[in-house]
Design a protein around this motif. Structure first.
Motif, PDB file in Angstrom:
ATOM      1  N   TRP A  86       0.794  -1.243   0.000  1.00  0.00           N
ATOM      2  CA  TRP A  86       0.000   0.000   0.000  1.00  0.00           C
ATOM      3  C   TRP A  86       0.824   1.289   0.000  1.00  0.00           C
ATOM      4  N   LEU A  87       1.965   1.300   0.660  1.00  0.00           N
ATOM      5  CA  LEU A  87       2.714   2.569   0.758  1.00  0.00           C
ATOM      6  C   LEU A  87       3.228   3.082  -0.593  1.00  0.00           C
ATOM      7  N   PRO A  88       3.779   2.205  -1.467  1.00  0.00           N
ATOM      8  CA  PRO A  88       4.262   2.727  -2.760  1.00  0.00           C
ATOM      9  C   PRO A  88       3.144   3.407  -3.565  1.00  0.00           C
ATOM     10  N   MET A  89       1.918   2.882  -3.432  1.00  0.00           N
ATOM     11  CA  MET A  89       0.784   3.480  -4.139  1.00  0.00           C
ATOM     12  C   MET A  89       0.497   4.884  -3.597  1.00  0.00           C
ATOM     13  N   ILE A  90       0.571   5.005  -2.281  1.00  0.00           N
ATOM     14  CA  ILE A  90       0.335   6.314  -1.648  1.00  0.00           C
ATOM     15  C   ILE A  90       1.438   7.295  -2.048  1.00  0.00           C
ATOM     16  N   GLN A  91       2.694   6.818  -2.034  1.00  0.00           N
ATOM     17  CA  GLN A  91       3.811   7.696  -2.443  1.00  0.00           C
ATOM     18  C   GLN A  91       3.629   8.176  -3.886  1.00  0.00           C
ATOM     19  N   ALA A  92       3.201   7.252  -4.767  1.00  0.00           N
ATOM     20  CA  ALA A  92       3.050   7.604  -6.178  1.00  0.00           C
ATOM     21  C   ALA A  92       1.929   8.631  -6.370  1.00  0.00           C
ATOM     22  N   LYS A  93       0.836   8.445  -5.636  1.00  0.00           N
ATOM     23  CA  LYS A  93      -0.315   9.341  -5.814  1.00  0.00           C
ATOM     24  C   LYS A  93      -0.127  10.682  -5.098  1.00  0.00           C
ATOM     25  N   ALA A  94       0.677  10.691  -4.051  1.00  0.00           N
ATOM     26  CA  ALA A  94       0.794  11.907  -3.224  1.00  0.00           C
ATOM     27  C   ALA A  94       1.514  13.028  -3.964  1.00  0.00           C
ATOM     28  N   ASN A  95       2.336  12.688  -4.944  1.00  0.00           N
ATOM     29  CA  ASN A  95       3.044  13.701  -5.722  1.00  0.00           C
ATOM     30  C   ASN A  95       3.826  14.649  -4.809  1.00  0.00           C
ATOM     31  N   ASN A  96       4.553  14.048  -3.857  1.00  0.00           N
ATOM     32  CA  ASN A  96       5.321  14.822  -2.873  1.00  0.00           C
ATOM     33  C   ASN A  96       6.761  14.312  -2.904  1.00  0.00           C
ATOM     34  N   PRO A  97       7.660  15.026  -3.604  1.00  0.00           N
ATOM     35  CA  PRO A  97       9.024  14.510  -3.766  1.00  0.00           C
ATOM     36  C   PRO A  97       9.775  14.340  -2.446  1.00  0.00           C
ATOM     37  N   LYS A  98       9.306  15.042  -1.378  1.00  0.00           N
ATOM     38  CA  LYS A  98      10.031  14.979  -0.092  1.00  0.00           C
ATOM     39  C   LYS A  98      10.013  13.579   0.525  1.00  0.00           C
ATOM     40  N   ILE A  99       8.971  12.801   0.217  1.00  0.00           N
ATOM     41  CA  ILE A  99       8.810  11.513   0.917  1.00  0.00           C
ATOM     42  C   ILE A  99       9.148  10.309   0.032  1.00  0.00           C
ATOM     43  N   LEU A 100       9.804  10.566  -1.089  1.00  0.00           N
ATOM     44  CA  LEU A 100      10.177   9.426  -1.948  1.00  0.00           C
ATOM     45  C   LEU A 100      11.382   8.686  -1.371  1.00  0.00           C
ATOM     46  N   SER A 101      11.487   7.415  -1.713  1.00  0.00           N
ATOM     47  CA  SER A 101      12.575   6.573  -1.196  1.00  0.00           C
ATOM     48  C   SER A 101      13.917   7.257  -1.432  1.00  0.00           C
ATOM     49  N   GLY A 102      14.774   7.231  -0.420  1.00  0.00           N
ATOM     50  CA  GLY A 102      16.112   7.809  -0.544  1.00  0.00           C
ATOM     51  C   GLY A 102      16.187   9.277  -0.152  1.00  0.00           C
ATOM     52  N   GLN A 103      15.025   9.945  -0.010  1.00  0.00           N
ATOM     53  CA  GLN A 103      15.020  11.355   0.394  1.00  0.00           C
ATOM     54  C   GLN A 103      15.086  11.450   1.923  1.00  0.00           C
ATOM     55  N   PRO A 104      15.524  12.611   2.456  1.00  0.00           N
ATOM     56  CA  PRO A 104      15.559  12.761   3.926  1.00  0.00           C
ATOM     57  C   PRO A 104      14.173  12.592   4.567  1.00  0.00           C
ATOM     58  N   GLY A 105      13.124  12.825   3.806  1.00  0.00           N
ATOM     59  CA  GLY A 105      11.768  12.686   4.350  1.00  0.00           C
ATOM     60  C   GLY A 105      11.223  11.265   4.298  1.00  0.00           C
ATOM     61  N   TYR A 106      12.095  10.310   4.065  1.00  0.00           N
ATOM     62  CA  TYR A 106      11.694   8.886   3.981  1.00  0.00           C
ATOM     63  C   TYR A 106      12.506   8.135   5.031  1.00  0.00           C
ATOM     64  N   PHE A 107      11.845   7.672   6.089  1.00  0.00           N
ATOM     65  CA  PHE A 107      12.547   7.000   7.193  1.00  0.00           C
ATOM     66  C   PHE A 107      11.905   5.635   7.438  1.00  0.00           C
ATOM     67  N   MET A 108      12.685   4.574   7.246  1.00  0.00           N
ATOM     68  CA  MET A 108      12.191   3.219   7.478  1.00  0.00           C
ATOM     69  C   MET A 108      12.917   2.652   8.701  1.00  0.00           C
ATOM     70  N   ALA A 109      12.174   2.376   9.751  1.00  0.00           N
ATOM     71  CA  ALA A 109      12.773   1.939  11.018  1.00  0.00           C
ATOM     72  C   ALA A 109      13.599   0.660  10.859  1.00  0.00           C
ATOM     73  N   ALA A 110      13.146  -0.230   9.981  1.00  0.00           N
ATOM     74  CA  ALA A 110      13.833  -1.526   9.829  1.00  0.00           C
ATOM     75  C   ALA A 110      15.259  -1.365   9.299  1.00  0.00           C
ATOM     76  N   ASP A 111      15.576  -0.205   8.723  1.00  0.00           N
ATOM     77  CA  ASP A 111      16.942   0.024   8.227  1.00  0.00           C
ATOM     78  C   ASP A 111      17.957   0.145   9.366  1.00  0.00           C
ATOM     79  N   TYR A 112      17.484   0.305  10.594  1.00  0.00           N
ATOM     80  CA  TYR A 112      18.403   0.586  11.703  1.00  0.00           C
ATOM     81  C   TYR A 112      18.538  -0.565  12.689  1.00  0.00           C
ATOM     82  N   VAL A 113      17.927  -1.709  12.380  1.00  0.00           N
ATOM     83  CA  VAL A 113      18.052  -2.876  13.277  1.00  0.00           C
ATOM     84  C   VAL A 113      18.422  -4.108  12.454  1.00  0.00           C
ATOM     85  N   LYS A 114      18.863  -5.129  13.164  1.00  0.00           N
ATOM     86  CA  LYS A 114      19.201  -6.376  12.484  1.00  0.00           C
ATOM     87  C   LYS A 114      17.899  -7.163  12.280  1.00  0.00           C
ATOM     88  N   LEU A 115      17.590  -7.464  11.036  1.00  0.00           N
ATOM     89  CA  LEU A 115      16.359  -8.216  10.768  1.00  0.00           C
ATOM     90  C   LEU A 115      16.579  -9.705  11.031  1.00  0.00           C
TER      91      LEU A 115
END
Ligand SMILES: [Zn+2]
Length: 304
Positions: A86-115
């Motif tokens: 669901w999130l990629p669909m929301i990102q695509a429709k939101a038309n908000n470059p700040k929250i695209l993957s790799g931008q400072p406005g995109y924070f994924m908690a799982a990137d900071y722990v050992k899965l």
């Protein structure tokens, strides 16, 4: 008086004054909304996309969510493909470059722990979900320390004017959380090796932290609902295992769990799973207080 007039004039033109310009955060799940509020207060305005009663794997990308994402300066989600439906669909429709993957406005908690449970092969033979590893990281309280550190730094990066406040909030959270961890770990000693059956692989980080022994899941594979044949095999398999609890989250169907419970006398326990998952689990600390209290009650009883 003049200031008031100018204020009214600017507001009428649709300007917002800097004093009200909070960082707008879109949090995918309740635990991250709670963490952002703790680390960002009073300089953040947080919208929470889902509640504890919704399955975070399967959320409808409603227009209201897209509208919230369109206004956001930052999205804070779990990642590890938990929201891939669901999130990629929301990102695509939101038309908000700040929250695209790799931008400072995109924070994924799982990137900071050992899965945990990262598959070694790329096929999806083991089910439909969790191809990047298990994403249910919110149930190991130790994970919040590196996530909070990275999230606090991200808030400062996006809103440097309030960096001192974010740093102070983080230091306060860290001290408080480390103290709580000591007390939880003390309570958790009695739960070592407690045998459990769970609905979905949602509890693997909790198991890892507490040393619970997960004997089986009601789902035959992650994301596949329990079938009659799987349940009867499971019933045969757990006969001599002294299972203490069948664990479900608030959004899962309890039919299979209740069927097994009736046949075996093992209690079904609905743990909060996240903030708001039970009446008492009203914040992050309460989430773990309630979870430990419910498990301690289950282990104290002998269900034969
Ligand atoms: Zn899952």
């Amino acid at each position: 008086m003049i200031f008031k007039k100018i204020t009214l004039f600017l507001c009428a033109l649709g300007f917002s004054l800097p004093v009200f310009a909070n960082l707008k955060v879109f949090a995918c799940e309740p635990e991250w909304a709670a963490l952002v509020n703790t680390l960002g207060a009073p300089h953040v305005s947080v919208t929470q996309a889902t509640t504890a009663l919704q399955d975070p794997h399967q959320i409808e990308a409603r227009p209201s969510l897209t509208a919230q994402a369109r206004r956001a300066d930052l999205i804070v989600c779990t990642g590890a493909e938990l929201e891939s439906g669901w999130l990629p669909m929301i990102q695509a429709k939101a038309n908000n470059p700040k929250i695209l993957s790799g931008q400072p406005g995109y924070f994924m908690a799982a990137d900071y722990v050992k899965l945990l449970d990262v598959p070694t092969s790329l096929d999806r033979i083991h089910g439909d979900v969790h191809a990047s590893g298990n994403p249910h990281i919110q149930l190991d309280p130790r994970n919040y320390l590196p996530i909070a550190k990275a999230l606090s730094a991200r808030l400062s990066q996006l809103d440097p004017k309030h960096a001192n406040a974010y740093e102070a909030n983080y230091q306060h959270f860290k001290q408080d959380w480390e103290k709580a961890l000591i007390s939880w770990q003390q309570q958790a000693k009695q739960l070592q090796a407690m045998p459990i059956v769970v609905y979905h692989h949602s509890w693997i980080y909790l198991n890892d932290w507490l040393g619970l022994k997960q004997v089986s899941t009601l789902e035959p594979k992650p994301g596949i609902p329990p079938s009659a044949s799987h349940l009867s095999n499971l019933y045969a398999q757990i006969q001599d295992q002294k299972i203490k609890a069948i664990i479900c989250s608030p959004y899962e169907s309890q039919n299979a769990a209740k069927w097994l419970s009736q046949k075996t006398n093992i209690p079904v326990i609905v743990l909060p799973f996240t903030v708001g998952g039970s009446k008492d689990a009203s914040d992050l600390k309460a989430l773990f207080d309630v979870t430990l209290a419910q498990l301690s009650m289950a282990t104290a009883h002998d269900h034969g």
